[in-house]
Design a protein around this motif. Structure first.
Motif, PDB file in Angstrom:
ATOM      1  N   ASP A   1       0.820  -1.205   0.000  1.00 52.59           N
ATOM      2  CA  ASP A   1       0.000   0.000   0.000  1.00 52.59           C
ATOM      3  C   ASP A   1       0.858   1.260   0.000  1.00 52.59           C
ATOM      4  N   LEU A   2       1.986   1.221   0.695  1.00 53.56           N
ATOM      5  CA  LEU A   2       2.866   2.387   0.771  1.00 53.56           C
ATOM      6  C   LEU A   2       3.624   2.623  -0.527  1.00 53.56           C
ATOM      7  N   THR A   3       3.866   1.565  -1.286  1.00 56.56           N
ATOM      8  CA  THR A   3       4.666   1.684  -2.515  1.00 56.56           C
ATOM      9  C   THR A   3       3.832   1.167  -3.690  1.00 56.56           C
ATOM     10  N   SER A   4       4.029  -0.088  -4.051  1.00 58.90           N
ATOM     11  CA  SER A   4       3.213  -0.750  -5.070  1.00 58.90           C
ATOM     12  C   SER A   4       3.451  -2.245  -4.927  1.00 58.90           C
ATOM     13  N   PHE A   5       2.536  -3.043  -5.448  1.00 58.74           N
ATOM     14  CA  PHE A   5       2.740  -4.485  -5.383  1.00 58.74           C
ATOM     15  C   PHE A   5       3.983  -4.885  -6.171  1.00 58.74           C
ATOM     16  N   GLU A   6       4.158  -4.281  -7.347  1.00 61.80           N
ATOM     17  CA  GLU A   6       5.301  -4.653  -8.170  1.00 61.80           C
ATOM     18  C   GLU A   6       6.615  -4.400  -7.448  1.00 61.80           C
ATOM     19  N   ASP A   7       6.749  -3.207  -6.866  1.00 65.86           N
ATOM     20  CA  ASP A   7       7.985  -2.878  -6.164  1.00 65.86           C
ATOM     21  C   ASP A   7       8.150  -3.711  -4.899  1.00 65.86           C
ATOM     22  N   THR A   8       7.036  -4.005  -4.235  1.00 62.57           N
ATOM     23  CA  THR A   8       7.132  -4.820  -3.019  1.00 62.57           C
ATOM     24  C   THR A   8       7.706  -6.186  -3.324  1.00 62.57           C
ATOM     25  N   PHE A   9       7.297  -6.797  -4.433  1.00 61.08           N
ATOM     26  CA  PHE A   9       7.868  -8.092  -4.803  1.00 61.08           C
ATOM     27  C   PHE A   9       9.376  -7.967  -5.022  1.00 61.08           C
ATOM     28  N   CYS A  10       9.804  -6.854  -5.594  1.00 59.71           N
ATOM     29  CA  CYS A  10      11.244  -6.641  -5.782  1.00 59.71           C
ATOM     30  C   CYS A  10      11.943  -6.428  -4.441  1.00 59.71           C
ATOM     31  N   TYR A  11      11.309  -5.666  -3.543  1.00 57.93           N
ATOM     32  CA  TYR A  11      11.920  -5.421  -2.232  1.00 57.93           C
ATOM     33  C   TYR A  11      12.121  -6.720  -1.454  1.00 57.93           C
ATOM     34  N   LEU A  12      11.187  -7.648  -1.586  1.00 59.48           N
ATOM     35  CA  LEU A  12      11.327  -8.922  -0.877  1.00 59.48           C
ATOM     36  C   LEU A  12      12.627  -9.624  -1.247  1.00 59.48           C
ATOM     37  N   LEU A  13      13.062  -9.442  -2.479  1.00 61.96           N
ATOM     38  CA  LEU A  13      14.284 -10.092  -2.953  1.00 61.96           C
ATOM     39  C   LEU A  13      15.521  -9.210  -2.789  1.00 61.96           C
ATOM     40  N   GLU A  14      15.336  -7.890  -2.956  1.00 60.47           N
ATOM     41  CA  GLU A  14      16.492  -7.002  -3.044  1.00 60.47           C
ATOM     42  C   GLU A  14      16.781  -6.207  -1.774  1.00 60.47           C
ATOM     43  N   GLU A  15      15.781  -6.040  -0.906  1.00 55.70           N
ATOM     44  CA  GLU A  15      15.958  -5.182   0.268  1.00 55.70           C
ATOM     45  C   GLU A  15      15.532  -5.877   1.574  1.00 55.70           C
ATOM     46  N   PRO A  16      16.001  -7.103   1.821  1.00 55.21           N
ATOM     47  CA  PRO A  16      15.563  -7.793   3.035  1.00 55.21           C
ATOM     48  C   PRO A  16      15.990  -7.083   4.313  1.00 55.21           C
ATOM     49  N   GLU A  17      17.159  -6.476   4.328  1.00 55.14           N
ATOM     50  CA  GLU A  17      17.618  -5.793   5.540  1.00 55.14           C
ATOM     51  C   GLU A  17      16.763  -4.558   5.825  1.00 55.14           C
ATOM     52  N   THR A  18      16.447  -3.799   4.781  1.00 49.88           N
ATOM     53  CA  THR A  18      15.603  -2.616   4.958  1.00 49.88           C
ATOM     54  C   THR A  18      14.210  -3.018   5.430  1.00 49.88           C
ATOM     55  N   LEU A  19      13.651  -4.051   4.817  1.00 50.00           N
ATOM     56  CA  LEU A  19      12.325  -4.513   5.218  1.00 50.00           C
ATOM     57  C   LEU A  19      12.332  -4.981   6.674  1.00 50.00           C
ATOM     58  N   THR A  20      13.362  -5.697   7.065  1.00 49.59           N
ATOM     59  CA  THR A  20      13.436  -6.174   8.446  1.00 49.59           C
ATOM     60  C   THR A  20      13.456  -5.006   9.415  1.00 49.59           C
ATOM     61  N   GLU A  21      14.210  -3.973   9.088  1.00 46.14           N
ATOM     62  CA  GLU A  21      14.274  -2.790   9.941  1.00 46.14           C
ATOM     63  C   GLU A  21      12.912  -2.088   9.999  1.00 46.14           C
ATOM     64  N   PHE A  22      12.269  -1.966   8.845  1.00 46.55           N
ATOM     65  CA  PHE A  22      10.937  -1.349   8.792  1.00 46.55           C
ATOM     66  C   PHE A  22       9.927  -2.181   9.565  1.00 46.55           C
ATOM     67  N   TYR A  23       9.960  -3.499   9.392  1.00 47.34           N
ATOM     68  CA  TYR A  23       9.005  -4.369  10.083  1.00 47.34           C
ATOM     69  C   TYR A  23       9.246  -4.377  11.591  1.00 47.34           C
ATOM     70  N   ASP A  24      10.505  -4.281  12.003  1.00 48.29           N
ATOM     71  CA  ASP A  24      10.783  -4.172  13.447  1.00 48.29           C
ATOM     72  C   ASP A  24      10.031  -2.985  14.043  1.00 48.29           C
ATOM     73  N   ARG A  25      10.080  -1.854  13.349  1.00 49.39           N
ATOM     74  CA  ARG A  25       9.406  -0.647  13.835  1.00 49.39           C
ATOM     75  C   ARG A  25       7.888  -0.798  13.752  1.00 49.39           C
ATOM     76  N   LEU A  26       7.400  -1.368  12.659  1.00 43.06           N
ATOM     77  CA  LEU A  26       5.962  -1.530  12.476  1.00 43.06           C
ATOM     78  C   LEU A  26       5.380  -2.479  13.519  1.00 43.06           C
ATOM     79  N   VAL A  27       6.088  -3.553  13.812  1.00 42.16           N
ATOM     80  CA  VAL A  27       5.614  -4.508  14.817  1.00 42.16           C
ATOM     81  C   VAL A  27       5.593  -3.870  16.200  1.00 42.16           C
ATOM     82  N   GLU A  28       6.599  -3.085  16.500  1.00 40.10           N
ATOM     83  CA  GLU A  28       6.620  -2.376  17.780  1.00 40.10           C
ATOM     84  C   GLU A  28       5.374  -1.494  17.912  1.00 40.10           C
ATOM     85  N   TRP A  29       5.039  -0.791  16.834  1.00 37.03           N
ATOM     86  CA  TRP A  29       3.859   0.075  16.829  1.00 37.03           C
ATOM     87  C   TRP A  29       2.572  -0.746  16.961  1.00 37.03           C
TER      88      TRP A  29
END
Length: 354
Positions: A157-185
């Protein structure tokens, strides 16, 4: 052990007031002369004990989705959600979608600079409870609190489905950091659900599949989502709540990890999954909940037969609950009462044969 079924159990002895969820209006539902409370019956199902009947969450549970949560308001009616995403209501499907062309984040790698997490303390939750829920949350029914926009959905929702699929493969560290914050919230929201709304169970949404398969592999789920969901589940359990994972799509391959994360139940899509096979394989460790819709064009006889088959296939395990909805407004039979009657008889037989 409860006595055998008696028609007196379906005597209406009062009514419950039901706050609406998913944009549905408030309504009243009957209170029956059940042998045990609907809450105790639902708890038995969640704990892996044999309930007396298949819980019909439409009338047996208190559903809570406060519209002071901007996510709920936007997803149900359209508007701007908690993270600044604009949603448009689509009358034909009676649901909202992200407004075409909307992009909240330029890139997931910029989430720290571009995204502001809402301050949950700015909402007067107690006022909302007093005005909209106090006196309507029946203590003899289990209460569940609906949270939409899970980790994967939020990213898309924040970006796009297409880019999200790419992030899953290319940006796992960034996603983990973002999800850490989101889960805390999100854990902060869980605490509000428990402390203010007296919630027994969280219903947490994160759709993860198409009609034929998951959006991503089990390996990606294990790397990016399993650690985060384990934290969410542990937090809910530490607060004394159950947690049900709502995830549409054909996601049978994720069942072992959903169990590993510790979820108590899964609310999945009937038309995309072999629910009978899944409950036979995983029912001991994971209960099933579902939105069980009876089509408007189904005859009374066929509707009754369908309910009987559902009870025989799923309900007799003691690990199944549903939100029964009959789309035919002038049906000659009461399908909610038929679900109770038939499941009450069949579950008694199943318990006796254990």
């Amino acid at each position: 052990m409860a006595a055998v079924f008696n028609e007196d159990e379906l005597k209406v002895i009062g009514q419950y007031s039901m706050p609406g969820i998913y944009g549905a209006p408030d309504c009243n539902v009957p209170r029956y002369n059940y042998p045990i409370t609907p809450k105790e019956n639902m708890l038995r199902m969640l704990r892996g004990e044999m309930p007396l009947w298949v819980p019909n969450q439409t009338i047996d549970n208190n559903a809570i989705q406060p519209t002071v949560m901007l996510d709920a308001a936007a997803r149900n009616f359209g508007g701007t959600d908690w993270f600044g995403i604009e949603w448009v209501f689509e009358p034909l499907t009676k649901a909202a979608m992200v407004k075409p062309g909307t992009r909240r984040l330029s890139d997931i790698t910029n989430w720290k600079e571009e995204l502001v997490f809402p301050d949950l303390s700015e909402i007067d939750w107690q006022k909302d409870y007093e005005e909209n829920y106090k006196g309507r949350i029946a203590k003899d029914r289990l209460s569940y609190f609906v949270i939409v926009n899970g980790l994967f959905e939020r990213t898309a929702d924040l970006t796009s489905f297409e880019d999200t699929f790419c992030y899953l493969l290319e940006e796992p560290e960034t996603l983990t950091e973002f999800y850490d914050r989101l889960v805390e919230w999100l854990i902060g929201l869980f605490k509000i659900a428990k402390d203010v709304y007296h919630t027994d169970m969280i219903l947490f949404h994160d759709d993860m599949g198409t009609q034929i398969s998951t959006f991503f592999s089990p390996a990606i789920f294990r790397e990016l989502f399993l650690p985060q969901y384990t934290k969410l589940v542990q937090a809910a359990h530490d607060m004394g709540m159950f947690i049900c994972f709502h995830s549409c799509g054909c996601i049978g391959t994720l069942m072992p990890q959903i169990i590993e994360a510790g979820f108590d139940a899964w609310e999945g899509q009937d038309s995309a999954n072999d629910k009978k096979a899944i409950i036979e394989e995983y029912g001991k460790d994971l209960a099933q909940c579902t939105l069980y819709i009876i089509p408007e064009d189904m005859s009374d006889e066929d509707a009754i037969a369908h309910i009987h088959k559902t009870v025989d296939d799923l309900g007799v395990t003691g690990r199944f609950a549903c939100r029964l909805r009959d789309n035919k407004t002038d049906r000659a039979v009461n399908l909610a009462e038929e679900l109770y009657r038939y499941s009450r008889i069949r579950l008694a037989e199943a318990a006796k044969n254990k």
